[in-house]
Design an enzyme around this catalytic site. Structure first.
Site, PDB file in Angstrom:
ATOM      1  N   SER A 102       0.842  -1.193   0.000  1.00  0.00           N
ATOM      2  CA  SER A 102       0.000   0.000   0.000  1.00  0.00           C
ATOM      3  C   SER A 102       0.877   1.242   0.000  1.00  0.00           C
ATOM      4  CB  SER A 102      -0.901   0.026   1.235  1.00  0.00           C
ATOM      5  OG  SER A 102      -1.558   1.273   1.344  1.00  0.00           O
TER       6      SER A 102
ATOM      7  N   TYR B  11      -2.657  -1.796   9.986  1.00  0.00           N
ATOM      8  CA  TYR B  11      -2.695  -2.048   8.541  1.00  0.00           C
ATOM      9  C   TYR B  11      -1.459  -1.469   7.862  1.00  0.00           C
ATOM     10  CZ  TYR B  11      -4.201  -1.973   3.686  1.00  0.00           C
ATOM     11  OH  TYR B  11      -4.262  -2.143   2.313  1.00  0.00           O
TER      12      TYR B  11
END
Length: 259
Positions: free
Chosen positions: A152, A165
């Protein structure tokens, strides 16, 4: 020219295992790989969603199977690999797309329950590790393989409020680099992609309009990012065109973070 396809980019007949292949960005990967002639294995915690995607591909003349897989469970990933081999006889590509994200509330790191932290790591890191181990024997026997890990762009910005995350996705990059050195001798490449905030069905459902607008601000290409924007990069890393590229991380975010 009768056939203008460059063999380096040709994915026809390749067996592509996509974790999280039933929903969100994963289902777009599944559909687009199928359109490129690949044989698709959609593995998702939501087995019904994976089966629906596979049925749609088959209805359009492609080849696909879909089934439930919890990548955090070692036995489940072994079954995933076995089903791919049973149906198609090979595993050429693994797209480690599945992750736990959209269900996570955005909140201070001080408010993250320990069991939620552990579950994120179990899915996003252990799951990737287990999926790679499950497909490795087939790739080693073939003398070739492509592993594409989805990280990400949050890791470049240090985006807050989903600390677990962001941390797990930074771990994906370290995992990619180290594994690339361990499996290169077997003809296997391992690369990562860092998508920007992407308007998939799961992400939009968990994001406010203001959050989506902020994600666009600062991009060189000032528009929303969609799953289709990632397909070309993932396909390139899955094809023979990237055979001399491993351990790398490719950022696809419209030019917000530049390296």
């Amino acid at each position: 020219m009768a056939d203008a396809t460059n063999a380096r980019f040709d994915l026809a007949g390749r067996v592509v295992v996509i974790t999280g292949g039933g929903k969100g960005i994963g289902k777009v990967y599944a559909a687009e790989f199928a359109r490129a002639g690949a044989r698709v294995v959609a593995a998702d915690i939501d087995g019904a969603a994976a089966e629906t995607i596979a049925a749609g591909i088959t209805a359009e003349g492609g080849e696909a199977i879909g089934f439930a897989t919890d990548i955090a469970d070692a036995h489940a990933t072994e079954i995933m690999a076995a089903k791919a081999l049973e149906r198609f006889g090979a595993i050429d590509v693994l797209i480690n797309n599945a992750s736990l994200m959209s269900a996570l509330p955005r909140r201070s790191w001080l408010e993250i329950p320990v069991d939620e932290w552990d579950r994120v790591m179990a899915v996003n890191l252990r799951g990737m590790f287990l999926a790679c181990r499950a497909v490795f024997p087939a790739m080693k026997a073939q003398g070739r393989g492509k592993i594409v890990n989805i990280s990400s762009s949050r890791v470049w910005d240090g985006t807050p409020n989903r600390l677990h995350y962001t941390t797990s996705k930074a771990g994906v990059i370290g995992f990619t680099r180290a594994l690339a050195r361990e499996v290169a001798e077997f003809g296997i490449t391992v690369n990562a992609v860092t998508p920007g905030m992407t308007q998939s069905e799961t992400q939009v459902a968990s994001s406010s309009g203001n959050y989506l607008a902020r994600s666009i601000a600062g991009r060189a290409i000032e528009r929303a990012q969609y799953p289709e924007d990632l397909v070309g990069t993932v396909m390139f890393l899955s094809s023979a065109a990237s055979d001399f590229m491993t351990g790398q991380t490719v950022n696809v975010d419209g030019g917000k973070a530049m390296h």
